[in-house]
Design an enzyme around this catalytic site. Structure first.
Site, PDB file in Angstrom:
ATOM      1  CB  SER A   1      -0.872   0.024   1.264  1.00  0.00           C
ATOM      2  OG  SER A   1      -1.508   1.279   1.422  1.00  0.00           O
TER       3      SER A   1
ATOM      4  CE1 TYR B   1      -3.899  -1.911   5.225  1.00  0.00           C
ATOM      5  CE2 TYR B   1      -3.090   0.244   4.561  1.00  0.00           C
ATOM      6  CZ  TYR B   1      -3.659  -0.972   4.238  1.00  0.00           C
ATOM      7  OH  TYR B   1      -3.987  -1.246   2.930  1.00  0.00           O
TER       8      TYR B   1
HETATM    9  P1  NAD Z   1     -11.476  -6.069   0.935  1.00  0.00           P
HETATM   10  O1  NAD Z   1     -11.741  -5.920   2.387  1.00  0.00           O
HETATM   11  O2  NAD Z   1     -12.591  -5.868  -0.039  1.00  0.00           O
HETATM   12  O3  NAD Z   1     -10.823  -7.503   0.643  1.00  0.00           O
HETATM   13  C1  NAD Z   1      -9.962  -8.139   1.541  1.00  0.00           C
HETATM   14  C2  NAD Z   1     -10.277  -9.621   1.520  1.00  0.00           C
HETATM   15  O4  NAD Z   1      -9.333 -10.305   2.355  1.00  0.00           O
HETATM   16  C3  NAD Z   1     -11.679  -9.942   2.059  1.00  0.00           C
HETATM   17  O5  NAD Z   1     -12.410 -10.717   1.138  1.00  0.00           O
HETATM   18  C4  NAD Z   1     -11.398 -10.721   3.344  1.00  0.00           C
HETATM   19  O6  NAD Z   1     -12.360 -11.729   3.625  1.00  0.00           O
HETATM   20  C5  NAD Z   1     -10.026 -11.319   3.057  1.00  0.00           C
HETATM   21  N1  NAD Z   1      -9.331 -11.670   4.299  1.00  0.00           N
HETATM   22  C6  NAD Z   1      -9.159 -10.890   5.399  1.00  0.00           C
HETATM   23  N2  NAD Z   1      -8.528 -11.580   6.350  1.00  0.00           N
HETATM   24  C7  NAD Z   1      -8.295 -12.827   5.858  1.00  0.00           C
HETATM   25  C8  NAD Z   1      -7.686 -13.999   6.381  1.00  0.00           C
HETATM   26  N3  NAD Z   1      -7.188 -14.039   7.624  1.00  0.00           N
HETATM   27  N4  NAD Z   1      -7.617 -15.081   5.582  1.00  0.00           N
HETATM   28  C9  NAD Z   1      -8.137 -15.058   4.339  1.00  0.00           C
HETATM   29  N5  NAD Z   1      -8.722 -13.989   3.797  1.00  0.00           N
HETATM   30  C10 NAD Z   1      -8.818 -12.888   4.553  1.00  0.00           C
HETATM   31  O7  NAD Z   1     -10.289  -5.069   0.614  1.00  0.00           O
HETATM   32  P2  NAD Z   1      -9.526  -4.729  -0.769  1.00  0.00           P
HETATM   33  O8  NAD Z   1      -9.670  -3.288  -0.983  1.00  0.00           O
HETATM   34  O9  NAD Z   1      -9.901  -5.678  -1.834  1.00  0.00           O
HETATM   35  O10 NAD Z   1      -8.019  -4.989  -0.291  1.00  0.00           O
HETATM   36  C11 NAD Z   1      -7.188  -6.008  -0.783  1.00  0.00           C
HETATM   37  C12 NAD Z   1      -5.742  -5.677  -0.426  1.00  0.00           C
HETATM   38  O11 NAD Z   1      -5.388  -4.430  -0.999  1.00  0.00           O
HETATM   39  C13 NAD Z   1      -5.447  -5.558   1.061  1.00  0.00           C
HETATM   40  O12 NAD Z   1      -4.197  -6.149   1.354  1.00  0.00           O
HETATM   41  C14 NAD Z   1      -5.390  -4.061   1.281  1.00  0.00           C
HETATM   42  O13 NAD Z   1      -4.595  -3.728   2.401  1.00  0.00           O
HETATM   43  C15 NAD Z   1      -4.769  -3.614  -0.018  1.00  0.00           C
HETATM   44  N6  NAD Z   1      -5.004  -2.210  -0.362  1.00  0.00           N
HETATM   45  C16 NAD Z   1      -6.254  -1.747  -0.612  1.00  0.00           C
HETATM   46  C17 NAD Z   1      -6.445  -0.421  -0.935  1.00  0.00           C
HETATM   47  C18 NAD Z   1      -7.821   0.128  -1.208  1.00  0.00           C
HETATM   48  O14 NAD Z   1      -7.965   1.357  -1.239  1.00  0.00           O
HETATM   49  N7  NAD Z   1      -8.833  -0.691  -1.422  1.00  0.00           N
HETATM   50  C19 NAD Z   1      -5.355   0.446  -1.011  1.00  0.00           C
HETATM   51  C20 NAD Z   1      -4.088  -0.053  -0.761  1.00  0.00           C
HETATM   52  C21 NAD Z   1      -3.928  -1.383  -0.448  1.00  0.00           C
END
Ligand code: NAD
Length: 262
Positions: free
Chosen positions: A144, A157
């Site tokens: 991120s 985070y």
């Molecule tokens: P999201 O919450 O929609 O998806 C995250 C998924 O991870 C969920 O489906 C959840 O069930 C799964 N998860 C959580 N804990 C888990 C575990 N212990 N075992 C298995 N699965 C698990 O979020 P997203 O936006 O799709 O984020 C995905 C990745 O992208 C993350 O690592 C997040 O930190 C990173 N990210 C997101 C953004 C953003 O703005 N959306 C920005 C930077 C980084």
């Protein structure tokens, strides 16, 4: 859709979430077989249903990435179904609570590290073994922009995503001899989606000097901080994953690709 992934298999953790799902669509559209891993099995089943139209093999594996035996079982299942795995998108993650450093809860700090660092390690290790045995491949670890510059009120985070970038650099060196490339991807503000809505609401609720108390105003404050003055889309994140996995990136490893709008 420029890259072709026909005959390849990608394993996507967090496959039920916003970015995992967008990436699954992107790779399925380009011909890849898709192995989804997630804790949330009903949501993952919905994503698998959406992928039917692409006519590529799809598998779902219920898995808690913080449990190494769960991870091992999921990889065994995926290799059994698909024969081999070519790409691993190490993407499952948790944003943590939003709180000032002097008030950050200890149990949540541990939870963030367990999912975003220990979980990423378990998946990375299993992926390294599978791709090594298969003769090579590519891994993208989801970091991120919070792993490049620490944002306010997101202590755990930031710690976890700085760790992911470090892990990526070391793994890239360790796995280069096996023909495995390892890169990180760092989105900043992406939306619409669950994390975008959650962070505007929770940053507003912290009551810090950095954000207004009204989530609608926080949205605008955040967008005004982006040189391109707009959120990135989920598809633009998936495009970054596709590039890093593709042959076009064949000499790129240990890199952190920022998808931030500037
Ligand atoms: P999201 O919450 O929609 O998806 C995250 C998924 O991870 C969920 O489906 C959840 O069930 C799964 N998860 C959580 N804990 C888990 C575990 N212990 N075992 C298995 N699965 C698990 O979020 P997203 O936006 O799709 O984020 C995905 C990745 O992208 C993350 O690592 C997040 O930190 C990173 N990210 C997101 C953004 C953003 O703005 N959306 C920005 C930077 C980084």
């Amino acid at each position: 859709a420029t890259y072709q992934f026909a005959g390849k298999t990608i394993l996507i953790t967090g496959g039920a979430g916003d970015i995992g799902k967008a990436t699954a669509h992107r790779f399925a559209a380009n011909g890849a077989a898709i192995a989804l891993l997630d804790l949330n099995e009903p949501k993952m089943a919905d994503v698998a249903g959406e992928l039917k139209g692409y006519n590529v093999p799809v598998g779902t594996f219920g898995c808690d990435v913080t449990a190494s035996d769960d991870v091992a079982k999921a990889f065994t299942g995926a290799v059994k179904q698909f024969g081999r795995i070519d790409y691993v998108f190490n993407n499952a993650g948790y944003q943590g609570v939003f709180a000032k450093t002097d008030e950050y809860p200890e149990d949540d700090f541990q939870k963030v590290i367990d999912i975003n660092v220990v979980g990423v390690f378990y998946i990375l290790k299993a992926a390294a073994q599978q791709l090594r045995d298969a003769g090579g491949g590519a891994i993208v670890n989801m970091a991120s922009y919070a792993g490049v510059v620490g944002p306010p009120n997101m202590l755990a985070y930031a710690a976890s995503k700085f760790a992911v970038i470090g892990i990526t650099q070391t793994a890239a060196k360790d796995l280069a001899p096996y023909g495995i490339r390892v890169n990180a991807l760092s989105p900043a503000l992406i939306g619409p989606g669950f994390m975008w809505t959650r962070q505007t609401e929770l940053q507003a609720a912290v009551g810090s000097q950095y954000f207004d108390a009204d989530p609608k105003v926080v949205e605008q404050q955040m967008i005004n901080s982006i040189p391109m003055r707009r959120l990135g889309s989920l598809e633009e994140v998936a495009n970054g994953v596709a590039f890093l996995m593709s042959e076009e990136a064949s000499y790129i490893t240990g890199f952190n690709l920022e998808v931030t709008g500037g």
